[in-house]
Structures are given as structure tokens and as C-alpha cells.
Design an enzyme around this catalytic site. Sequence first.
Site, PDB file in Angstrom:
ATOM      1  N   ASP A   1      38.734  39.720  32.014  1.00 18.57           N
ATOM      2  CA  ASP A   1      39.683  39.071  31.113  1.00 18.57           C
ATOM      3  C   ASP A   1      40.280  37.874  31.859  1.00 18.57           C
ATOM      4  OD1 ASP A   1      41.713  38.376  29.337  1.00 18.57           O
ATOM      5  OD2 ASP A   1      42.946  40.122  29.801  1.00 18.57           O
TER       6      ASP A   1
ATOM      7  N   GLU B   1      47.355  31.660  29.554  1.00 18.12           N
ATOM      8  CA  GLU B   1      47.262  32.615  28.453  1.00 18.12           C
ATOM      9  C   GLU B   1      47.964  33.921  28.771  1.00 18.12           C
ATOM     10  OE1 GLU B   1      45.783  35.802  25.867  1.00 18.12           O
ATOM     11  OE2 GLU B   1      45.657  35.664  28.047  1.00 18.12           O
TER      12      GLU B   1
ATOM     13  N   ASP C   1      38.041  35.724  23.928  1.00 22.28           N
ATOM     14  CA  ASP C   1      38.786  36.541  24.883  1.00 22.28           C
ATOM     15  C   ASP C   1      38.205  37.946  24.838  1.00 22.28           C
ATOM     16  OD1 ASP C   1      40.757  37.374  26.710  1.00 22.28           O
ATOM     17  OD2 ASP C   1      42.306  36.182  25.720  1.00 22.28           O
TER      18      ASP C   1
END
Length: 347
Positions: A187, A221, A242
Amino acid sequence: MINLNQQEYITILEKLLSINSPSGNTGKIIDFIEGFLHDLQIDTKRNNKGGIIAIFKGESNTKQRMITAHVDTLGAMVKEIKNNGRLRLDLIGGFTYNSIEGENCLIETTNGKTYTGTILLHQASVHVYKDASKTERNQANMEVRIDEKVTNAEEVRNLGISVGDFVSFYPRVKVTPSGFIKSRHLDDKASVAILLLLLKQLKQDKATLPYTTNFLISNNEEIGYGGNSNIPSETIEYLAVDMGPMGDGQSTDEYTVSICVKDASGPYHYELRKKLVQLAAEHDIPYQLDIYPYYGSDASAAIRAGHDIRHGLIGPGIDSSHAYERTHFSSVKSTGLLIYYYLMSSM
């Protein structure tokens, strides 16, 4: 059609994972991405927040798309230098202390020096602390054991370590013969690697997109505002790439592309979601629809910032999100295919 090569993908992913980039300290990895794109002769620009945008001209410039993936990761900062010569941390991003217990880390000082250490429970020794297993893993009880001969706060300060220094976690990348990819920070570096290879193939194939598309590699983010600005007024659709989190009650798996229908910000644009599902079905791309209950993306940040766009969210399925994560190359491949066919589709 995009044809992601597994070894090429792993090579670029491992490079991205080897460059520490906790939110707030992403300059080195943005430099790397900028160099990668410049070698492909793709036009780029940086925003003032430190992210980078690759501009891929299309047949139409009056209607545009934006695709984003974020390169910033979880991490920490030095909160306090303790009297015992160890460090207390303050977390960057949403994760739990137990997920980093026992992890090796890198401390980067303001003057550029680096030191290694290990994140441990203060009461780690079961031969000394009777209730070590029951002790809460929190800021008060967790500390960094520095790999230097220090026994007090003054000796630590003499190394150049101070409050506010960034702490990064070792990714521990492992690729199995069966196609699994295990690492911290999949991630969202797993998605960044997909976009970089997609841009490479589009450039090499001299592909023509129907719409000018801006590829934003955002760098904030994990703290909520990476992709909420620098969106051209011509932008109609905004797709965040994502990770899809897995767990009890989730549809997402490690073998398909996950299409998010709703997260903590609310539903994603219904028409864009239906279009993504239609493209996946038409091109035999394995997919799952899912709701991410405790999640926000660059696309939802853009909506909150007031941009008038259709927003969507897709990505590879990731097990154990914000811990020691895992995905499978088949999920990466499915995600790349859906992005490609989406880019080639009409609005």
C-alpha cells in the site's frame, strides 16, 4: 494491450520498496520516479506538496482524466529521546503499534545521517517482566532500541538524533515461487509500479489515448490530502489506484482486481463504477466489488476538496493491510488490465 511481465514488475517494485518514503519525507522516491519518467521522455511536473504528475496527451484535451497512486507510506517520527537512551515514537498514518513490534527500522537525522534500530516493547524480556504478554502496545510502552552504544539521552543527542527525525520500517520483500509478494508498503507501491510500467508500455507502443490523462503519483495520501489538488479543470473522471483490503466480511481477494463501491467517505460515482465493472466483464478480467469500511483514498480526498469529478477506486487485493502485507501477481495483472482498458475507453 498491456502485458505486465512478472519479473520486470518485481524489479521495479523492489526498487520502489527499497527507497524509504514515509509521509512527509518522500523526496528521494519522487526523484527516482521523475528520473524513470524522464528516461521515457514523458513530460512531468511537480506540485508544491512534492508529488509528481506525468502528462500523457490524448486525442481530446477538452475532456481529461486523472489517475493516481500514492508513493508515501506508513512510518513514524521521533517523539522523545528517553533517559534510557531509547526513542519514543509518534506514528505517521493509521496503524497499530503491535503491527510494528519487533520490526527493524531506520532513523534518518536532519543532517542526513542514518542509524538502524529495532522497535520493541519496553517490557519485552519475559525473564524480567511477568506480564509482558498482557502489556498494552501503545506509545508509552513501545520504544526504539538504537544499534549504537548509547545508555542515556545525551549520548543519543550526540549522534545527531533529535525530535522530529523520521523513522522508516524495513519492507522485508519476499517473492514466492507460487507468485505471492510479501512486503510492507505494498500500500501503495504495488499500484505505483503498475502505473510506471503501464506508462512505459504506452510510450513504447506510441499509443494514443482518447483523452489527455494526468498520472499523479501523490505523496501525502496516508495522511489524507495527497490527491486533493492540481486537478486540471478539464478533468471529468478521476481514478485512484490503491490497495483493496481483505478481511472478514470482505469480497476482495489476492487474485482479482478489487473495485470499491463505497468507503468511509461514502459511495463512489455509480456510473463510473458500473463502467469499470462492464470493462472487466467484457475483457474477462477477474474482479470483486467491495466496501472498505475504514478507508479513504486520493479520489475521496479530491471530492472532499470540492472538485466536480466522477471518482472511482480500484486496486490489487492486499492481505493484512497496514501490517506485513501480501498480494499475488495475478491480482496485480488484473488491476493493470482494467486500468489499460479504462484508459482506452470513451467517457
